[in-house]
Scaffold this active site. Structure first.
Site, PDB file in Angstrom:
ATOM      1  N   ARG A   1       2.656   8.166  -1.753  1.00 20.56           N
ATOM      2  CA  ARG A   1       4.107   8.338  -1.590  1.00 20.56           C
ATOM      3  C   ARG A   1       4.699   7.132  -0.866  1.00 20.56           C
ATOM      4  O   ARG A   1       5.774   6.655  -1.229  1.00 20.56           O
ATOM      5  CB  ARG A   1       4.422   9.629  -0.825  1.00 20.56           C
ATOM      6  CG  ARG A   1       4.124  10.889  -1.626  1.00 20.56           C
ATOM      7  CD  ARG A   1       4.516  12.137  -0.863  1.00 20.56           C
ATOM      8  NE  ARG A   1       5.968  12.282  -0.778  1.00 20.56           N
ATOM      9  CZ  ARG A   1       6.592  13.166  -0.004  1.00 20.56           C
ATOM     10  NH1 ARG A   1       5.881  13.975   0.778  1.00 20.56           N
ATOM     11  NH2 ARG A   1       7.901  13.242   0.012  1.00 20.56           N
TER      12      ARG A   1
ATOM     13  N   CYS B   1       8.562  11.082   7.945  1.00 16.69           N
ATOM     14  CA  CYS B   1       7.757  11.557   6.820  1.00 16.69           C
ATOM     15  C   CYS B   1       8.717  11.867   5.684  1.00 16.69           C
ATOM     16  O   CYS B   1       9.669  11.122   5.461  1.00 16.69           O
ATOM     17  CB  CYS B   1       6.918  12.770   7.216  1.00 16.69           C
ATOM     18  SG  CYS B   1       7.892  14.142   7.900  1.00 16.69           S
TER      19      CYS B   1
END
Length: 271
Positions: A180, A236
């Site tokens: 990611r 995050c």
């Protein structure tokens, strides 16, 4: 006990039921938001109260601010009060997701000025492996008064990130898994990639695959390259699993970590 960020299942078993210990079950599934509550109703550590990521540890999603905005702190304080939490209470949080959700409560309590909070090493599985008792009984309210005062230094918003991320004494940390971070995959947010200048410290590296925190020496070694930073901003996807990296920083003795609350889901909402 003020700064003890982690307790073992055996320690909790020895102290369970003591007046100044409250237990929070934080199990949750992003893929099935009802699962944690269902698991709690089936079995949990005796005396544990359930705190839900969406309804207790976050507030409703807006256009900006990320997928898990900060909760209504008056509501959370009321819930904690009903759990019997006051300024002298040690709150022990657990989940079954390698601290993903327990660390969110750990960070929120510290942000609210309550430092007597720890996560359960190994989570619910560690409790079960040791053969300790479980229960399906929901504990009664134990009214207390949870006083709180937000600690502004613990959190930053998008404007602060933009203003500070490229300063030489500031480190910007992306806590998501490397695919990611690199933009190879993005299963949740509409935009792939990372904030320019961020370095990648995946939150899963804080624990072993079976959910136990790696030794304190390993936590310290992990952050060796960033120990000179005056400020470490961690993000995050939505401000949840970044708290695991913040827990790791605390275990390493580094107190300069801050949470970018909205995280990547907030950042890319302006794209």
């Amino acid at each position: 006990m003020d700064n003890l960020p982690v307790v073992s299942a055996s320690w909790l078993y020895e102290h369970i039921g003591e007046e100044k210990i409250a237990i929070a079950d934080c199990r949750f599934s992003l893929a099935n938001p009802q699962l944690g509550q269902q698991q709690y109703q089936l079995s949990h550590i005796p005396g544990a109260h359930y705190l839900d990521l969406n309804s207790d540890l976050s507030s409703p999603v807006q256009k900006h601010g990320g997928r898990h905005p900060l909760p209504d702190f008056n509501q959370l304080a009321a819930k904690l009060s009903a759990m019997g939490v006051d300024s002298q209470t040690l709150v022990v949080a657990y989940d079954d997701s390698r601290f993903a959700f327990a660390a969110r409560l750990w960070w929120l309590l510290r942000y609210m000025g309550h430092k007597r909070v720890a996560v359960l090493d190994g989570g619910f599985k560690a409790w079960q492996v040791q053969g300790y008792p479980i229960s399906d009984e929901v504990p009664q309210s134990q009214p207390a008064k949870f006083d709180w005062q937000l600690q502004p230094a613990y959190a930053v918003d998008i404007d602060i990130v933009k203003a500070r991320k490229d300063l030489p004494n500031v480190a910007l940390v992306d806590a998501r898994e490397s695919d990611r971070y690199r933009g190879i995959s993005e299963p949740i947010d509409p935009v792939a990639g990372h904030i320019l200048g961020a370095v990648n410290y995946p939150w899963q590296d804080v624990s072993t695959p079976d959910g136990y925190l790696r030794p304190q020496s390993a936590q310290s070694d992990r952050w060796q390259e960033l120990k000179g930073a005056e400020e470490i901003i961690v993000y995050c996807g939505s401000g949840v699993t970044a708290c695991v990296d913040l827990l790791s920083l605390q275990l390493a003795g580094i107190n300069t970590g801050k949470l970018y609350v909205g995280s990547w889901s907030d950042w890319c909402s302006y794209s």
